[in-house]
Design a protein around this motif. Structure first.
Motif, PDB file in Angstrom:
ATOM      1  N   ILE A 107      -7.580  11.931   9.649  1.00 20.07           N
ATOM      2  CA  ILE A 107      -8.186  12.360   8.385  1.00 20.07           C
ATOM      3  C   ILE A 107      -7.635  11.436   7.307  1.00 20.07           C
ATOM      4  CG2 ILE A 107      -8.386  14.199   6.675  1.00 20.07           C
ATOM      5  CD1 ILE A 107      -7.867  16.182   9.050  1.00 20.07           C
ATOM      6  N   LEU A 108      -8.519  10.841   6.541  1.00 29.78           N
ATOM      7  CA  LEU A 108      -8.102   9.959   5.452  1.00 29.78           C
ATOM      8  C   LEU A 108      -8.402  10.666   4.130  1.00 29.78           C
ATOM      9  CD1 LEU A 108      -6.942   7.207   4.709  1.00 29.78           C
ATOM     10  CD2 LEU A 108      -9.258   6.286   4.794  1.00 29.78           C
ATOM     11  N   ASP A 109      -7.339  11.040   3.426  1.00 35.46           N
ATOM     12  CA  ASP A 109      -7.440  11.740   2.141  1.00 35.46           C
ATOM     13  C   ASP A 109      -7.512  10.688   1.031  1.00 35.46           C
ATOM     14  OD1 ASP A 109      -7.046  13.106  -0.218  1.00 35.46           O
ATOM     15  OD2 ASP A 109      -5.365  14.302   0.504  1.00 35.46           O
TER      16      ASP A 109
ATOM     17  N   MET B 113       0.851  -1.183   0.000  1.00 28.11           N
ATOM     18  CA  MET B 113       0.000   0.000   0.000  1.00 28.11           C
ATOM     19  C   MET B 113       0.889   1.236   0.000  1.00 28.11           C
ATOM     20  SD  MET B 113      -2.871   1.094   2.821  1.00 28.11           S
ATOM     21  CE  MET B 113      -1.803   1.631   4.131  1.00 28.11           C
ATOM     22  N   LYS B 114       0.592   2.145  -0.922  1.00 27.68           N
ATOM     23  CA  LYS B 114       1.353   3.394  -0.996  1.00 27.68           C
ATOM     24  C   LYS B 114       0.559   4.508  -0.316  1.00 27.68           C
ATOM     25  CE  LYS B 114       1.883   3.069  -5.511  1.00 27.68           C
ATOM     26  NZ  LYS B 114       1.647   2.076  -6.406  1.00 27.68           N
ATOM     27  N   TYR B 115       1.215   5.193   0.610  1.00 29.52           N
ATOM     28  CA  TYR B 115       0.555   6.284   1.313  1.00 29.52           C
ATOM     29  C   TYR B 115       1.609   7.202   1.930  1.00 29.52           C
ATOM     30  CZ  TYR B 115       1.730   3.906   5.659  1.00 29.52           C
ATOM     31  OH  TYR B 115       2.409   3.319   6.689  1.00 29.52           O
ATOM     32  N   THR B 116       1.155   8.390   2.316  1.00 35.89           N
ATOM     33  CA  THR B 116       2.000   9.284   3.104  1.00 35.89           C
ATOM     34  C   THR B 116       1.207   9.649   4.347  1.00 35.89           C
ATOM     35  OG1 THR B 116       1.167  11.166   1.826  1.00 35.89           O
ATOM     36  CG2 THR B 116       3.309  10.284   1.181  1.00 35.89           C
ATOM     37  N   ILE B 117       1.932   9.984   5.392  1.00 41.02           N
ATOM     38  CA  ILE B 117       1.264  10.374   6.628  1.00 41.02           C
ATOM     39  C   ILE B 117       1.882  11.660   7.150  1.00 41.02           C
ATOM     40  CG2 ILE B 117       2.717   8.953   8.117  1.00 41.02           C
ATOM     41  CD1 ILE B 117      -0.016   8.397   9.648  1.00 41.02           C
ATOM     42  N   ASP B 118       1.021  12.571   7.540  1.00 39.13           N
ATOM     43  CA  ASP B 118       1.447  13.865   8.070  1.00 39.13           C
ATOM     44  C   ASP B 118       0.902  13.954   9.491  1.00 39.13           C
ATOM     45  OD1 ASP B 118       2.129  16.495   8.560  1.00 39.13           O
ATOM     46  OD2 ASP B 118       0.585  17.344   7.266  1.00 39.13           O
ATOM     47  N   LYS B 119       1.781  13.818  10.471  1.00 39.68           N
ATOM     48  CA  LYS B 119       1.346  13.833  11.869  1.00 39.68           C
ATOM     49  C   LYS B 119       1.431  15.261  12.423  1.00 39.68           C
ATOM     50  CE  LYS B 119       2.488   9.052  12.734  1.00 39.68           C
ATOM     51  NZ  LYS B 119       3.209   8.068  13.498  1.00 39.68           N
ATOM     52  N   GLN B 120       0.299  15.750  12.879  1.00 37.13           N
ATOM     53  CA  GLN B 120       0.199  17.062  13.499  1.00 37.13           C
ATOM     54  C   GLN B 120      -0.111  16.872  14.989  1.00 37.13           C
ATOM     55  OE1 GLN B 120       0.718  19.984  11.795  1.00 37.13           O
ATOM     56  NE2 GLN B 120       1.206  18.736  10.004  1.00 37.13           N
TER      57      GLN B 120
ATOM     58  N   PRO C 144      -6.664  -4.712   3.990  1.00 34.21           N
ATOM     59  CA  PRO C 144      -6.043  -5.204   5.232  1.00 34.21           C
ATOM     60  C   PRO C 144      -4.877  -4.320   5.705  1.00 34.21           C
ATOM     61  CG  PRO C 144      -6.388  -7.003   3.687  1.00 34.21           C
ATOM     62  CD  PRO C 144      -6.673  -5.734   2.946  1.00 34.21           C
ATOM     63  N   SER C 145      -4.091  -3.820   4.764  1.00 31.54           N
ATOM     64  CA  SER C 145      -2.977  -2.930   5.126  1.00 31.54           C
ATOM     65  C   SER C 145      -3.487  -1.612   5.692  1.00 31.54           C
ATOM     66  CB  SER C 145      -2.108  -2.632   3.901  1.00 31.54           C
ATOM     67  OG  SER C 145      -1.604  -3.809   3.349  1.00 31.54           O
ATOM     68  N   LEU C 146      -4.560  -1.088   5.092  1.00 34.97           N
ATOM     69  CA  LEU C 146      -5.134   0.164   5.581  1.00 34.97           C
ATOM     70  C   LEU C 146      -5.689  -0.020   6.993  1.00 34.97           C
ATOM     71  CD1 LEU C 146      -5.906   3.121   5.208  1.00 34.97           C
ATOM     72  CD2 LEU C 146      -8.003   2.357   4.071  1.00 34.97           C
ATOM     73  N   LYS C 147      -6.398  -1.124   7.217  1.00 36.22           N
ATOM     74  CA  LYS C 147      -6.941  -1.411   8.561  1.00 36.22           C
ATOM     75  C   LYS C 147      -5.818  -1.415   9.594  1.00 36.22           C
ATOM     76  CE  LYS C 147     -10.854  -4.363   7.402  1.00 36.22           C
ATOM     77  NZ  LYS C 147     -11.410  -5.706   7.433  1.00 36.22           N
ATOM     78  N   SER C 148      -4.757  -2.166   9.307  1.00 38.80           N
ATOM     79  CA  SER C 148      -3.685  -2.279  10.297  1.00 38.80           C
ATOM     80  C   SER C 148      -2.973  -0.943  10.497  1.00 38.80           C
ATOM     81  CB  SER C 148      -2.703  -3.391   9.934  1.00 38.80           C
ATOM     82  OG  SER C 148      -2.086  -3.134   8.713  1.00 38.80           O
ATOM     83  N   GLU C 149      -2.835  -0.150   9.439  1.00 34.42           N
ATOM     84  CA  GLU C 149      -2.198   1.167   9.579  1.00 34.42           C
ATOM     85  C   GLU C 149      -3.055   2.098  10.433  1.00 34.42           C
ATOM     86  OE1 GLU C 149       0.700   3.863   9.540  1.00 34.42           O
ATOM     87  OE2 GLU C 149       0.859   1.819   8.756  1.00 34.42           O
TER      88      GLU C 149
ATOM     89  N   LEU D  18      -3.669  10.929   6.717  1.00 38.66           N
ATOM     90  CA  LEU D  18      -3.186   9.790   5.941  1.00 38.66           C
ATOM     91  C   LEU D  18      -3.688   9.965   4.511  1.00 38.66           C
ATOM     92  CD1 LEU D  18      -1.906   6.800   6.497  1.00 38.66           C
ATOM     93  CD2 LEU D  18      -4.240   6.088   6.071  1.00 38.66           C
ATOM     94  N   LYS D  19      -2.754  10.077   3.575  1.00 40.91           N
ATOM     95  CA  LYS D  19      -3.116  10.240   2.164  1.00 40.91           C
ATOM     96  C   LYS D  19      -2.794   8.944   1.441  1.00 40.91           C
ATOM     97  CE  LYS D  19      -2.303  13.131  -1.904  1.00 40.91           C
ATOM     98  NZ  LYS D  19      -3.611  13.610  -2.252  1.00 40.91           N
ATOM     99  N   LEU D  20      -3.823   8.331   0.886  1.00 40.04           N
ATOM    100  CA  LEU D  20      -3.661   7.069   0.177  1.00 40.04           C
ATOM    101  C   LEU D  20      -3.242   7.340  -1.268  1.00 40.04           C
ATOM    102  CD1 LEU D  20      -4.058   4.213   1.202  1.00 40.04           C
ATOM    103  CD2 LEU D  20      -6.390   4.277   0.344  1.00 40.04           C
ATOM    104  N   HIS D  21      -2.142   6.745  -1.700  1.00 38.78           N
ATOM    105  CA  HIS D  21      -1.662   6.912  -3.081  1.00 38.78           C
ATOM    106  C   HIS D  21      -1.963   5.643  -3.875  1.00 38.78           C
ATOM    107  CE1 HIS D  21       0.315  10.620  -1.956  1.00 38.78           C
ATOM    108  NE2 HIS D  21       0.917   9.998  -0.963  1.00 38.78           N
ATOM    109  N   GLU D  22      -3.235   5.321  -3.952  1.00 39.72           N
ATOM    110  CA  GLU D  22      -3.701   4.134  -4.665  1.00 39.72           C
ATOM    111  C   GLU D  22      -4.953   4.512  -5.443  1.00 39.72           C
ATOM    112  OE1 GLU D  22      -2.290   1.171  -4.670  1.00 39.72           O
ATOM    113  OE2 GLU D  22      -0.983   1.182  -2.912  1.00 39.72           O
ATOM    114  N   GLU D  23      -5.154   3.853  -6.609  1.00 39.75           N
ATOM    115  CA  GLU D  23      -6.378   4.115  -7.366  1.00 39.75           C
ATOM    116  C   GLU D  23      -7.540   3.264  -6.879  1.00 39.75           C
ATOM    117  OE1 GLU D  23      -6.417   4.277 -11.558  1.00 39.75           O
ATOM    118  OE2 GLU D  23      -5.096   6.016 -11.608  1.00 39.75           O
ATOM    119  N   LYS D  24      -7.225   2.113  -6.276  1.00 40.21           N
ATOM    120  CA  LYS D  24      -8.271   1.201  -5.820  1.00 40.21           C
ATOM    121  C   LYS D  24      -8.120   0.918  -4.332  1.00 40.21           C
ATOM    122  CE  LYS D  24      -8.962  -1.183 -10.179  1.00 40.21           C
ATOM    123  NZ  LYS D  24      -8.975  -2.474 -10.867  1.00 40.21           N
ATOM    124  N   LEU D  25      -9.224   1.051  -3.631  1.00 41.77           N
ATOM    125  CA  LEU D  25      -9.279   0.650  -2.225  1.00 41.77           C
ATOM    126  C   LEU D  25     -10.114  -0.632  -2.219  1.00 41.77           C
ATOM    127  CD1 LEU D  25      -8.856   0.929   0.766  1.00 41.77           C
ATOM    128  CD2 LEU D  25     -10.624   2.677   0.829  1.00 41.77           C
TER     129      LEU D  25
END
Length: 124
Positions: free
Chosen positions: A45-47, A1-8, A27-32, A14-21
């Motif tokens: 926030i899930l972008d 799973m490709k993503y970036t996370i910006d912790k404030q 499963p990777s998103l759940k665990s993250e 959490l910005k998901l860099h995927e075309e399909k969820l």
């Protein structure tokens, strides 16, 4: 799973860099999401700007994120949903359960407002 996370201080974005969820990502998103929450982050926030397609396993991951955050008094906000994802959420009647906003900026405002309201409740 490709993503970036910006912790404030008040939230994580959490910005998901995927075309399909779908079942390959869910499963990777759940665990993250569970990991982020376990690290003490109460608001997420899930972008989903880059996500064009979501299936039932993707919805399941969103519900897991929503549940773990809300159990702790936090807020879980979805931002930038595609038309497909929005329709799936409405068909599943989850639009009354999930916090959905059109932009990340509005999602950030919602989180900050939630924190102010929580602070006021704590004072009472």
């Amino acid at each position: 799973m490709k993503y970036t996370i910006d912790k404030q201080e008040k939230y994580s974005l959490l910005k998901l860099h995927e075309e399909k969820l779908d079942s390959s990502i869910a499963p990777s998103l759940k665990s993250e999401l569970i990991t982020i929450h376990a690290e003490g982050i109460h608001n997420i926030i899930l972008d989903l700007c880059e996500v064009k397609y979501t299936d039932s396993s993707g919805l399941s991951a969103l519900l897991v994120g929503n549940r773990v955050v809300q159990e702790d008094g936090g807020i879980f906000v979805l931002a930038c949903l595609s038309d497909h994802t929005t329709k799936l959420i409405k068909i599943s009647q989850l639009d009354s359960v999930l916090n959905i906003l059109p932009t990340v900026e509005e999602a950030i405002d919602a989180v900050l407002m939630h924190e102010i309201e929580k602070g006021l409740e704590d004072e009472e």
